[in-house]
Write an enzyme that holds these catalytic residues in place. Structure first.
Site, PDB file in Angstrom:
ATOM      1  N   LYS A  10      12.325  76.488  15.416  1.00 31.87           N
ATOM      2  CA  LYS A  10      12.183  77.152  14.122  1.00 31.87           C
ATOM      3  C   LYS A  10      11.190  76.410  13.206  1.00 31.87           C
ATOM      4  CE  LYS A  10      16.769  79.336  14.215  1.00 31.87           C
ATOM      5  NZ  LYS A  10      18.023  79.601  13.444  1.00 31.87           N
ATOM      6  N   TYR A  50      16.117  89.817  14.101  1.00 33.88           N
ATOM      7  CA  TYR A  50      17.470  89.481  13.632  1.00 33.88           C
ATOM      8  C   TYR A  50      18.229  90.716  13.124  1.00 33.88           C
ATOM      9  CZ  TYR A  50      17.271  84.301  13.799  1.00 33.88           C
ATOM     10  OH  TYR A  50      17.248  82.985  14.199  1.00 33.88           O
ATOM     11  N   THR A  92      25.986  76.117  14.662  1.00 31.29           N
ATOM     12  CA  THR A  92      25.019  76.683  13.718  1.00 31.29           C
ATOM     13  C   THR A  92      24.820  75.766  12.508  1.00 31.29           C
ATOM     14  OG1 THR A  92      25.870  78.857  14.354  1.00 31.29           O
ATOM     15  CG2 THR A  92      24.465  78.768  12.405  1.00 31.29           C
ATOM     16  N   ARG A 103      20.783  70.269  17.129  1.00 33.00           N
ATOM     17  CA  ARG A 103      20.990  70.529  15.702  1.00 33.00           C
ATOM     18  C   ARG A 103      21.527  69.292  14.982  1.00 33.00           C
ATOM     19  NH1 ARG A 103      22.955  76.797  16.411  1.00 33.00           N
ATOM     20  NH2 ARG A 103      20.952  77.763  15.914  1.00 33.00           N
ATOM     21  N   ASN A 113      17.994  75.262  10.796  1.00 30.20           N
ATOM     22  CA  ASN A 113      18.737  74.551  11.838  1.00 30.20           C
ATOM     23  C   ASN A 113      17.972  74.379  13.157  1.00 30.20           C
ATOM     24  OD1 ASN A 113      18.926  77.167  12.652  1.00 30.20           O
ATOM     25  ND2 ASN A 113      21.149  77.293  12.644  1.00 30.20           N
ATOM     26  N   HIS A 116      16.780  78.227  17.853  1.00 29.52           N
ATOM     27  CA  HIS A 116      17.529  79.445  18.168  1.00 29.52           C
ATOM     28  C   HIS A 116      17.749  79.516  19.676  1.00 29.52           C
ATOM     29  CE1 HIS A 116      18.541  83.702  18.660  1.00 29.52           C
ATOM     30  NE2 HIS A 116      17.679  83.685  19.664  1.00 29.52           N
ATOM     31  N   GLU A 127      15.704  89.855  23.420  1.00 34.26           N
ATOM     32  CA  GLU A 127      14.872  88.877  22.706  1.00 34.26           C
ATOM     33  C   GLU A 127      13.632  88.496  23.524  1.00 34.26           C
ATOM     34  OE1 GLU A 127      17.681  85.824  21.624  1.00 34.26           O
ATOM     35  OE2 GLU A 127      18.566  87.077  20.051  1.00 34.26           O
TER      36      GLU A 127
HETATM   37  P1  ATP Z   1      20.643  81.535  16.297  1.00 34.90           P
HETATM   38  O1  ATP Z   1      20.950  83.012  16.422  1.00 34.90           O
HETATM   39  O2  ATP Z   1      19.437  81.265  15.403  1.00 34.90           O
HETATM   40  O3  ATP Z   1      20.539  80.866  17.626  1.00 34.90           O
HETATM   41  P2  ATP Z   1      23.419  81.002  15.812  1.00 34.90           P
HETATM   42  O4  ATP Z   1      23.654  81.987  16.913  1.00 34.90           O
HETATM   43  O5  ATP Z   1      24.014  79.652  15.917  1.00 34.90           O
HETATM   44  O6  ATP Z   1      21.856  80.809  15.564  1.00 34.90           O
HETATM   45  P3  ATP Z   1      23.935  83.176  13.970  1.00 34.90           P
HETATM   46  O7  ATP Z   1      25.274  83.442  13.437  1.00 34.90           O
HETATM   47  O8  ATP Z   1      23.371  84.066  15.036  1.00 34.90           O
HETATM   48  O9  ATP Z   1      23.866  81.637  14.427  1.00 34.90           O
HETATM   49  O10 ATP Z   1      22.939  83.169  12.736  1.00 34.90           O
HETATM   50  C1  ATP Z   1      21.538  83.296  12.905  1.00 34.90           C
HETATM   51  C2  ATP Z   1      20.851  82.306  12.004  1.00 34.90           C
HETATM   52  O11 ATP Z   1      21.071  82.684  10.659  1.00 34.90           O
HETATM   53  C3  ATP Z   1      21.372  80.854  12.081  1.00 34.90           C
HETATM   54  O12 ATP Z   1      20.839  80.109  13.126  1.00 34.90           O
HETATM   55  C4  ATP Z   1      20.922  80.326  10.737  1.00 34.90           C
HETATM   56  O13 ATP Z   1      19.534  80.007  10.729  1.00 34.90           O
HETATM   57  C5  ATP Z   1      21.168  81.528   9.839  1.00 34.90           C
HETATM   58  N1  ATP Z   1      22.509  81.499   9.245  1.00 34.90           N
HETATM   59  C6  ATP Z   1      23.689  81.732   9.863  1.00 34.90           C
HETATM   60  N2  ATP Z   1      24.734  81.635   9.025  1.00 34.90           N
HETATM   61  C7  ATP Z   1      24.190  81.324   7.817  1.00 34.90           C
HETATM   62  C8  ATP Z   1      24.718  81.078   6.519  1.00 34.90           C
HETATM   63  N3  ATP Z   1      26.039  81.145   6.288  1.00 34.90           N
HETATM   64  N4  ATP Z   1      23.853  80.789   5.520  1.00 34.90           N
HETATM   65  C9  ATP Z   1      22.507  80.745   5.723  1.00 34.90           C
HETATM   66  N5  ATP Z   1      21.934  80.956   6.940  1.00 34.90           N
HETATM   67  C10 ATP Z   1      22.757  81.243   7.955  1.00 34.90           C
HETATM   68 MG    MG Z   2      22.719  83.896  16.993  1.00 37.45          MG
END
Ligand code: ATP
Ligand code: MG
Length: 138
Positions: A10, A50, A92, A103, A113, A116, A127
């Protein structure tokens, strides 16, 4: 059996100069880099990627962040790639990420973070197809 997953280094991690260190962790964990490309994506491209999160309160911020600077789009391969990459990434929110995870080492916040990884076979297929043409997967 070898499985493919999709990953992004990212913009926060690229800005901080962690690209090489993150790629080293990925290779050390046994992943083959099938394809990798640097890109600067638009907010609209981020929203399409997303879209499953479109109702979440953080959606607009997340898409603005993902288009805030260059990132690296990757297709990775190994046995059990999808689950193993999620394990290597950590939670996350870096505050909850296990020691030794990407992370834990490189993420600054729950939004910024560092990495992805696809969360299932269907999302990995979507994706990979969203960012790569078949002829780029070599
Ligand atoms: P990714 O999909 O990026 O691999 P993830 O699967 O761990 O991450 P998701 O729940 O899919 O997490 O959320 C997608 C992305 O949205 C997270 O990686 C983070 O960058 C952002 N995100 C998730 N939760 C929050 C939150 N509560 N506040 C701000 N940003 C968030
Ligand atoms: Mg995710």
């Amino acid at each position: 059996m070898a499985q493919r997953t999709f990953s992004i280094i990212k913009p926060d991690a690229v800005r901080k100069g962690h690209t090489g260190a993150i790629l080293a962790e990925i290779e050390k964990a046994g992943f083959k880099i099938v394809s990798i490309k640097k890109a600067a994506i638009s907010v609209e491209q981020a929203k399409g990627f997303y879209y499953v999160h479109k109702e979440r309160p953080f959606f607009n911020d997340l898409c603005a962040f993902m288009s805030s600077g260059p990132l690296f789009l990757m297709v990775l391969e190994k046995d059990n790639a999808i689950a193993d990459l999620r394990k290597l990434m950590g939670a996350t929110n870096p505050a909850n990420a296990e020691e030794g995870t990407i992370r834990k080492k490189f993420a600054g916040s729950i939004q910024e973070n560092a990495i992805h990884g696809s969360d299932g076979e269907d999302t990995a297929a979507f994706e990979i197809g969203y960012w790569f043409a078949g002829c780029e997967l070599i």
